[in-house]
Design a protein around this motif. Structure first.
Motif, PDB file in Angstrom:
ATOM      1  N   THR A  77       2.768   0.017  -2.555  1.00 11.29           N
ATOM      2  CA  THR A  77       4.032  -0.563  -3.014  1.00 11.29           C
ATOM      3  C   THR A  77       4.979  -0.758  -1.828  1.00 11.29           C
ATOM      4  O   THR A  77       5.555  -1.846  -1.654  1.00 11.29           O
ATOM      5  CB  THR A  77       4.666   0.336  -4.095  1.00 11.29           C
ATOM      6  OG1 THR A  77       3.693   0.527  -5.125  1.00 11.29           O
ATOM      7  CG2 THR A  77       5.905  -0.287  -4.680  1.00 11.29           C
ATOM      8  N   ASP A 171      -1.819  -9.358  -2.854  1.00  8.01           N
ATOM      9  CA  ASP A 171      -1.910  -7.969  -3.280  1.00  8.01           C
ATOM     10  C   ASP A 171      -3.400  -7.711  -3.477  1.00  8.01           C
ATOM     11  O   ASP A 171      -4.009  -8.195  -4.443  1.00  8.01           O
ATOM     12  CB  ASP A 171      -1.129  -7.783  -4.585  1.00  8.01           C
ATOM     13  CG  ASP A 171      -1.219  -6.364  -5.133  1.00  8.01           C
ATOM     14  OD1 ASP A 171      -2.173  -5.643  -4.777  1.00  8.01           O
ATOM     15  OD2 ASP A 171      -0.344  -5.991  -5.939  1.00  8.01           O
ATOM     16  N   SER A 195      -4.472  -0.868  -1.402  1.00  4.68           N
ATOM     17  CA  SER A 195      -4.009   0.421  -1.927  1.00  4.68           C
ATOM     18  C   SER A 195      -5.120   1.452  -1.828  1.00  4.68           C
ATOM     19  O   SER A 195      -6.274   1.156  -2.142  1.00  4.68           O
ATOM     20  CB  SER A 195      -3.587   0.308  -3.392  1.00  4.68           C
ATOM     21  OG  SER A 195      -3.314   1.610  -3.915  1.00  4.68           O
ATOM     22  N   LYS A 200      -7.938   4.231  -6.928  1.00  5.46           N
ATOM     23  CA  LYS A 200      -8.555   3.034  -6.361  1.00  5.46           C
ATOM     24  C   LYS A 200      -9.938   3.342  -5.780  1.00  5.46           C
ATOM     25  O   LYS A 200     -10.317   4.504  -5.619  1.00  5.46           O
ATOM     26  CB  LYS A 200      -7.635   2.421  -5.292  1.00  5.46           C
ATOM     27  CG  LYS A 200      -6.234   2.067  -5.803  1.00  5.46           C
ATOM     28  CD  LYS A 200      -6.264   1.067  -6.946  1.00  5.46           C
ATOM     29  CE  LYS A 200      -4.979   0.290  -7.138  1.00  5.46           C
ATOM     30  NZ  LYS A 200      -3.860   0.995  -7.761  1.00  5.46           N
TER      31      LYS A 200
HETATM   32  C1  LIG Z   1      -2.303   0.255  -7.666  1.00  8.75           C
HETATM   33  C2  LIG Z   1      -1.700  -1.073  -7.489  1.00  8.75           C
HETATM   34  C3  LIG Z   1      -0.548  -1.281  -6.712  1.00  8.75           C
HETATM   35  C4  LIG Z   1       0.264  -0.146  -6.158  1.00  8.75           C
HETATM   36  O1  LIG Z   1      -0.428   0.661  -5.280  1.00  8.75           O
HETATM   37  P1  LIG Z   1       0.175   2.071  -4.832  1.00  8.75           P
HETATM   38  O2  LIG Z   1      -0.662   2.433  -3.645  1.00  8.75           O
HETATM   39  O3  LIG Z   1      -0.014   3.001  -5.987  1.00  8.75           O
HETATM   40  O4  LIG Z   1       1.615   1.878  -4.487  1.00  8.75           O
HETATM   41  C5  LIG Z   1      -0.103  -2.568  -6.515  1.00  8.75           C
HETATM   42  N1  LIG Z   1      -0.734  -3.615  -7.079  1.00  8.75           N
HETATM   43  C6  LIG Z   1      -1.823  -3.468  -7.841  1.00  8.75           C
HETATM   44  C7  LIG Z   1      -2.483  -4.674  -8.407  1.00  8.75           C
HETATM   45  C8  LIG Z   1      -2.324  -2.186  -8.086  1.00  8.75           C
HETATM   46  O5  LIG Z   1      -3.381  -2.027  -8.903  1.00  8.75           O
END
Ligand SMILES: *Cc1c(COP(=O)(O)O)cnc(C)c1O
Length: 404
Positions: A77, A171, A195, A200
């Protein structure tokens, strides 16, 4: 198989699974190696600020992707926020609503307006044919989301971004280890953000990375993630604290060493779901393109209520009662969450595919905590529920009546 619904927990029986089956249960690497690294970190007393583990982690990720720069982050994020800022996004940015809310928040947090775009029903990622009609004089960029380990239509997005002089970022939280036309995700657009959250494919507890082939952008990101410090006592840029710490990097490095095993397990589970789900009317498994590299991290079902006779939410409630904690990734869509729901009350009018799909999809448990036997049992429950859909609908009515 039993012939009545009595054994299902929702009708008063015991749950099929005694342990909870979660979506996104963390894959844990080799503990000994992790503890060796932790001991080393403690001996060295170098817990954060560009330590050797973060440097090694960045290098390994960059090598794996074949990208010039990898800047590790405390999470994706903050990585998105920093990447958006470093790329100069402002005004309006076109982004899918079918994503985790962090994608939209990372824009809105810095007062950039997310303009929600519908998705393509086949790829389930941002629809390039809908992007162009959302471009206004205030638009500065497009942010694609590689959803459920599946890359966006990158070619079409690159063409639009180039022609309309817009920044293009991705993203890539779901797509570490995946490829597009044989090239690893992480090499596309101006930058991509990974991420390494616990849920993940590759996890460092909390963590993320900005990856890019752009030297200037990489330099800005490096400064921004460390308060703008160029040297001791020398701040040359606006910044925040996006640094990954050494303990997370140690966890990330340890996970990296198990990557092939995790892919193998995810793939085995995927093939198992594929053969089981094929037999269930009204339920389809979203397939992967096996000619590309893939992390096989997301098992996504698409439930058609008109054929199945039960709604996605009824199916989900029953599975939850059986301790199968499926998730609606992503529901109801960012545009129906605050503050976007209040800011853009009519956004949904332009998002028919997003609205439809968010009512139908169900993310299933997979990963190293799930066995083929578990998948067989999950499929049996689903099969049974659909074969008895009329009773299930009745059952729901009587449960609701009793509850009311
Ligand atoms: C998990 C996720 C995020 C955020 O990731 P963090 O490392 O938890 O901040 C952003 N975008 C998508 C699509 C995600 O699945």
């Amino acid at each position: 198989m039993k012939t009545s619904l009595d054994h299902l927990a929702i009708f008063g029986g015991a749950p099929e699974f005694t342990e909870l089956l979660h979506v996104g249960r963390p894959n844990i690497g080799n503990r000994e190696k992790l503890f060796d690294r932790f001991n080393d970190i403690l001996d060295r007393r170098w817990l954060t600020n560009h330590g050797p583990y973060v440097s090694e982690f960045e290098q390994r990720i960059a090598d794996l992707i074949g990208v010039k720069h990898c800047i590790a982050m405390c999470n994706a994020t903050i990585g998105l926020e920093i990447a958006f800022r470093a790329a100069g996004l402002k005004g309006e940015v076109i982004v899918p609503s079918m994503t985790f809310v962090a994608t939209a928040h990372a824009l809105q947090w810095q007062e950039i307006t997310p303009v929600f775009c519908d998705i393509d029903p086949d790829t389930c990622t941002i629809d390039p044919n809908r992007v162009e009609e959302l471009i206004t004089p205030r638009t500065t960029g497009i942010v694609g989301v590689h959803l459920w380990s599946r890359p966006c239509d990158i070619d079409a997005l690159e063409e639009i971004a180039e022609r309309r002089n817009l920044k293009l970022l991705f993203d890539a939280a779901h797509a570490f280890g995946c490829s597009f036309h044989g090239k690893m995700i992480g090499n596309f657009g101006d930058a991509e953000v990974l991420s390494f959250h616990a849920t993940k494919f590759l996890n460092s507890g909390e963590g993320g990375a900005v990856v890019t082939n752009d030297d200037e952008l990489a330099n800005k990101v490096r400064l921004m993630k460390n308060f703008g410090f160029e040297d001791i006592d020398k701040v040359v840029y606006i910044g925040t604290n996006g640094k990954m710490n050494e303990l997370s990097a140690a966890m990330g490095l340890t996970s990296l060493e198990s990557l092939e095993e995790i892919i193998a397990v995810n793939y085995r589970n995927y093939k198992c779901y594929e053969s089981e789900i094929k037999r269930i009317p009204g339920v389809e498994l979203k397939l992967f393109n096996e000619s590309e590299k893939c992390n096989y991290q997301y098992i996504i079902l698409d439930l058609d209520e008109t054929i199945a006779g039960v709604s996605r939410d009824q199916m989900m409630d029953i599975l939850w009662a059986e301790n199968v904690l499926t998730r609606r990734y992503f529901y109801p869509g960012c545009h129906l969450m605050e503050p976007y729901r209040s800011y853009f009350p009519h956004a949904g009018l332009l998002l028919p595919v997003t609205n439809d799909l968010s009512q139908r999809i169900l993310a299933m448990p997979t990963g190293t905590a799930i066995s083929p036997g578990d998948i067989g049992k999950i499929a049996q429950i689903m099969h049974f529920v659909i074969a008895h859909s009329a009773e299930v609908r009745e059952g729901f009515k009587s449960i609701q009546r009793t509850a009311g």
